[in-house]
Design an enzyme around this catalytic site. Sequence first.
Site, mmCIF file in Angstrom:
data_model
loop_
_atom_site.group_PDB
_atom_site.id
_atom_site.type_symbol
_atom_site.label_atom_id
_atom_site.label_comp_id
_atom_site.label_asym_id
_atom_site.label_seq_id
_atom_site.Cartn_x
_atom_site.Cartn_y
_atom_site.Cartn_z
ATOM 1 N N ASP A 151 -63.510 -23.271 -18.764
ATOM 2 C CA ASP A 151 -63.124 -24.171 -17.666
ATOM 3 C C ASP A 151 -61.799 -23.749 -17.041
ATOM 4 O OD1 ASP A 151 -65.399 -25.748 -17.870
ATOM 5 O OD2 ASP A 151 -64.464 -27.187 -19.229
ATOM 6 N N ARG A 152 -61.644 -24.168 -15.787
ATOM 7 C CA ARG A 152 -60.423 -23.934 -15.008
ATOM 8 C C ARG A 152 -60.331 -22.518 -14.455
ATOM 9 N NH1 ARG A 152 -58.612 -28.718 -13.424
ATOM 10 N NH2 ARG A 152 -57.823 -30.046 -15.088
ATOM 11 N N ASN A 187 -61.328 -29.717 -26.689
ATOM 12 C CA ASN A 187 -62.042 -30.789 -25.993
ATOM 13 C C ASN A 187 -62.903 -30.263 -24.847
ATOM 14 O OD1 ASN A 187 -59.406 -30.347 -24.652
ATOM 15 N ND2 ASN A 187 -60.065 -31.972 -23.273
ATOM 16 N N HIS A 188 -62.610 -29.041 -24.354
ATOM 17 C CA HIS A 188 -63.439 -28.464 -23.287
ATOM 18 C C HIS A 188 -64.673 -27.759 -23.823
ATOM 19 C CE1 HIS A 188 -61.300 -28.974 -19.370
ATOM 20 N NE2 HIS A 188 -60.363 -29.373 -20.206
ATOM 21 N N HIS A 205 -53.490 -28.030 -26.254
ATOM 22 C CA HIS A 205 -53.973 -29.178 -25.486
ATOM 23 C C HIS A 205 -53.056 -29.650 -24.356
ATOM 24 C CE1 HIS A 205 -56.660 -32.494 -24.816
ATOM 25 N NE2 HIS A 205 -55.943 -33.424 -25.413
ATOM 26 N N ASP A 251 -60.325 -24.596 -26.237
ATOM 27 C CA ASP A 251 -60.238 -24.561 -24.773
ATOM 28 C C ASP A 251 -60.247 -23.130 -24.256
ATOM 29 O OD1 ASP A 251 -60.276 -27.296 -24.765
ATOM 30 O OD2 ASP A 251 -58.521 -27.539 -23.472
ATOM 31 N N ARG A 277 -55.146 -40.134 -21.268
ATOM 32 C CA ARG A 277 -56.296 -39.271 -20.994
ATOM 33 C C ARG A 277 -57.620 -40.037 -20.985
ATOM 34 N NH1 ARG A 277 -55.148 -33.686 -21.850
ATOM 35 N NH2 ARG A 277 -53.203 -33.247 -22.956
ATOM 36 N N HIS A 281 -58.545 -21.090 -21.299
ATOM 37 C CA HIS A 281 -59.112 -21.635 -20.065
ATOM 38 C C HIS A 281 -59.596 -20.582 -19.076
ATOM 39 C CE1 HIS A 281 -58.883 -25.901 -20.593
ATOM 40 N NE2 HIS A 281 -57.600 -25.856 -20.949
ATOM 41 N N HIS A 291 -56.902 -28.630 -32.074
ATOM 42 C CA HIS A 291 -56.649 -28.553 -30.643
ATOM 43 C C HIS A 291 -55.763 -29.698 -30.164
ATOM 44 C CE1 HIS A 291 -57.165 -27.527 -26.479
ATOM 45 N NE2 HIS A 291 -57.453 -28.773 -26.219
ATOM 46 N N ASP A 330 -54.444 -22.856 -25.597
ATOM 47 C CA ASP A 330 -55.468 -22.845 -24.556
ATOM 48 C C ASP A 330 -55.532 -21.502 -23.815
ATOM 49 O OD1 ASP A 330 -54.696 -25.514 -25.234
ATOM 50 O OD2 ASP A 330 -55.658 -26.254 -23.424
#
Length: 339
Positions: free
Chosen positions: A118-119, A147-148, A271, A115, A244, A89, A197, A87
């Site tokens: 985001d974040r 997944n993002h 992940h 990923d 999750r 991010h 991922h 990741d």
Amino acid sequence: SRCRRGISRAYAPCCCRAVMEDGAGAEPAPPAGGAGALDVDRCIQQLTDCRPVLEAEVKQICELAREVLSEESNVQPVRCPVTICGDVHGQFHDLIELFRIGGFPPDTNYLFLGDYVDRGYFSVECVSLLFCFKVRYRERITVLRGNHESRQITQIYGFFDECMRKYNSQNAWKNFTDLFDYLPLTAVVENKVFTQHGGLSPNIDTLDEVRKIDRIQEVPHEGPMCDLLWSDPDDRLGWGVSPRGAGYIFGQDISEKFNHANGLTLIARAHQLIMEGYNWCHDQQVVTIFSAPNYCYRCGNQAAIMELDEKMDYTFLQFDPAPRRGQPNNAKPLVDYFL
């Protein structure tokens, strides 16, 4: 030093090729056709300085990247040597630190496990740079879907708001998220290391079943495509319900059965936040790699990347956060959810 080299060891015999075919040692030519006036090299230089490209250039980059990604498989073959990354991010300065430590494309081959957004505060710059590298050096970098990389998740965890803030329009976000549909779901290194991922799925027993998935869609809420992006390994045997709310948890018996059935030696995935940057589980059938140090600018974790050489020997490089500059003062607080 912000970088620390982990233990190196061979885990599987492999007759790998030390040099990639198709003249990979030479500098790749810029992509032909469809580029218009876009100077990809100039975009890479601008993005490396943490300066976003124009909205019109985002559209061109996404169109060019879609041409490349649409030719790739759901189980994209990758050859060693290669460096596997978890990741990111949106932590742009840490992505540049990753390249500083591991080498910039095309000098190093990369496999990113998803990923990218985001974040963090620089998702636009991160994903733009990775897609520019994909367009410029298509054989040198593989980018999988996390997944993002979805429309729904990015509207909650920051990427949509960042695109609106930087472009004052939804257009860039729409171009990026439309492109996310074309990202490969998994890759396999030298037919031995299966990467994705998230994890495995109770609906998938073989790699051929992954190849048959129609991936050109938003990430579903359930089913095999969802599971590949959301599942996690667990200490308990068998399959279990994921906390999750998507995907599953799976035990060592599941990993061993899948690897044996498909002639694999290892599952490499991302992940999950790992304080040391990487973590073995399932009797070294599975390794988790996390490449965003001090995740969310507050978790205090190290990051790691996994280098696989020509003989499939591995080395983990751990690194700490890079100095940050240019953090936006008007960014929304980070949204909490499961890590």
